[in-house]
Design a protein around this motif. Structure first.
Motif, mmCIF file in Angstrom:
data_model
loop_
_atom_site.group_PDB
_atom_site.id
_atom_site.type_symbol
_atom_site.label_atom_id
_atom_site.label_comp_id
_atom_site.label_asym_id
_atom_site.label_seq_id
_atom_site.Cartn_x
_atom_site.Cartn_y
_atom_site.Cartn_z
ATOM 1 N N ILE A 1 2.280 0.985 -7.892
ATOM 2 C CA ILE A 1 2.701 0.059 -6.857
ATOM 3 C C ILE A 1 2.947 -1.326 -7.442
ATOM 4 N N VAL A 2 3.928 -2.005 -6.860
ATOM 5 C CA VAL A 2 4.185 -3.416 -7.142
ATOM 6 C C VAL A 2 3.931 -4.154 -5.836
ATOM 7 N N PHE A 3 3.079 -5.172 -5.890
ATOM 8 C CA PHE A 3 2.788 -6.005 -4.725
ATOM 9 C C PHE A 3 3.331 -7.393 -4.976
ATOM 10 N N ARG B 1 6.553 2.167 -5.876
ATOM 11 C CA ARG B 1 6.562 1.675 -4.503
ATOM 12 C C ARG B 1 6.395 0.156 -4.512
ATOM 13 N N TYR B 2 7.062 -0.526 -3.576
ATOM 14 C CA TYR B 2 6.916 -1.972 -3.420
ATOM 15 C C TYR B 2 6.262 -2.273 -2.082
ATOM 16 N N GLU B 3 5.355 -3.236 -2.075
ATOM 17 C CA GLU B 3 4.739 -3.736 -0.852
ATOM 18 C C GLU B 3 4.737 -5.253 -0.889
ATOM 19 N N ASP B 4 5.022 -5.860 0.247
ATOM 20 C CA ASP B 4 4.928 -7.306 0.387
ATOM 21 C C ASP B 4 3.560 -7.621 0.981
ATOM 22 N N ALA B 5 2.773 -8.409 0.270
ATOM 23 C CA ALA B 5 1.416 -8.736 0.728
ATOM 24 C C ALA B 5 1.425 -9.420 2.088
ATOM 25 N N ASP B 6 2.520 -10.101 2.426
ATOM 26 C CA ASP B 6 2.592 -10.766 3.724
ATOM 27 C C ASP B 6 2.385 -9.776 4.870
ATOM 28 N N VAL C 1 12.179 -10.295 -6.686
ATOM 29 C CA VAL C 1 11.884 -9.789 -8.025
ATOM 30 C C VAL C 1 10.987 -8.559 -7.933
ATOM 31 N N GLY C 2 9.988 -8.608 -7.052
ATOM 32 C CA GLY C 2 9.079 -7.471 -6.902
ATOM 33 C C GLY C 2 9.800 -6.197 -6.490
ATOM 34 N N GLU C 3 10.717 -6.315 -5.518
ATOM 35 C CA GLU C 3 11.483 -5.139 -5.084
ATOM 36 C C GLU C 3 12.367 -4.613 -6.208
#
Length: 182
Positions: free
Chosen positions: A89-91, A41-46, A30-32
């Protein structure tokens, strides 16, 4: 005596969105899709976890708060850096406890929490079907036990995950403030 109208409050459009929920709720997917839709921009907190945290989770051990604080502070610093540079940004981040979200948002009104809400049964079924992810399905119960649903004071955007991704993204975008002030 005439009644004064309620003062209009204009909430700023967010510069950062933190898509949160338990493992398997769709934070990355969903974030992407949300970031793509917004042109952000999308970032995965992992990706911000220290190697020791990934090893611990891969071994089936839940993280402690002491494990999480440096991780959360690194994510918050990246959000601040992006916003300071004029970006958005979306995290995707579990952010299960209010204290974790406090570190991430740290009083800013241009950062919003998006809570992906779904049942244990729905998410458990999704996790059982996943391949190549370091979070074992057995840790889902501990995630639900840890989850503190965001309260009204956090101004969350709540989206049900019992729908196709495009519909979830439409729901989230429809809940964003319409103010164009950055």
């Amino acid at each position: 005596m005439p009644v004064s109208p309620e003062p209009m409050t204009s909430e700023p459009r967010p510069r950062a969105l933190i898509v949160m929920g338990v493992s398997g709720s769709g934070k990355s997917t969903v974030g992407e899709a949300l970031a793509q839709r917004l042109g952000w921009r999308y970032e995965d907190a992992d990706a911000y976890h220290p190697k020791a945290n990934v090893a611990k989770m891969s071994a089936g051990q839940p993280l402690t708060d002491d494990d999480r604080w440096p991780w959360l502070k690194a994510i918050a610093a990246e959000i601040d850096r992006v916003i300071a540079g004029g970006g958005h940004i979306v995290f995707g981040c579990s952010a299960l406890k209010g204290a974790y979200r406090d570190v991430l948002v740290h009083g800013r009104d241009d950062i919003r929490i998006v809570f992906l809400d779904g049942s244990r049964e729905l998410i458990g079924g999704r996790m059982a079907a996943r391949k190549n992810h370091f979070m074992p399905a057995g840790l889902l119960d501990s995630q639900f036990a840890t989850l503190e649903r965001p309260g009204p004071d956090e101004r969350p955007i709540i989206a049900s995950i019992d729908a196709p991704v495009a519909t979830i993204v439409d729901d989230i975008v429809g809940q964003l403030p319409t103010s164009t002030s950055d």
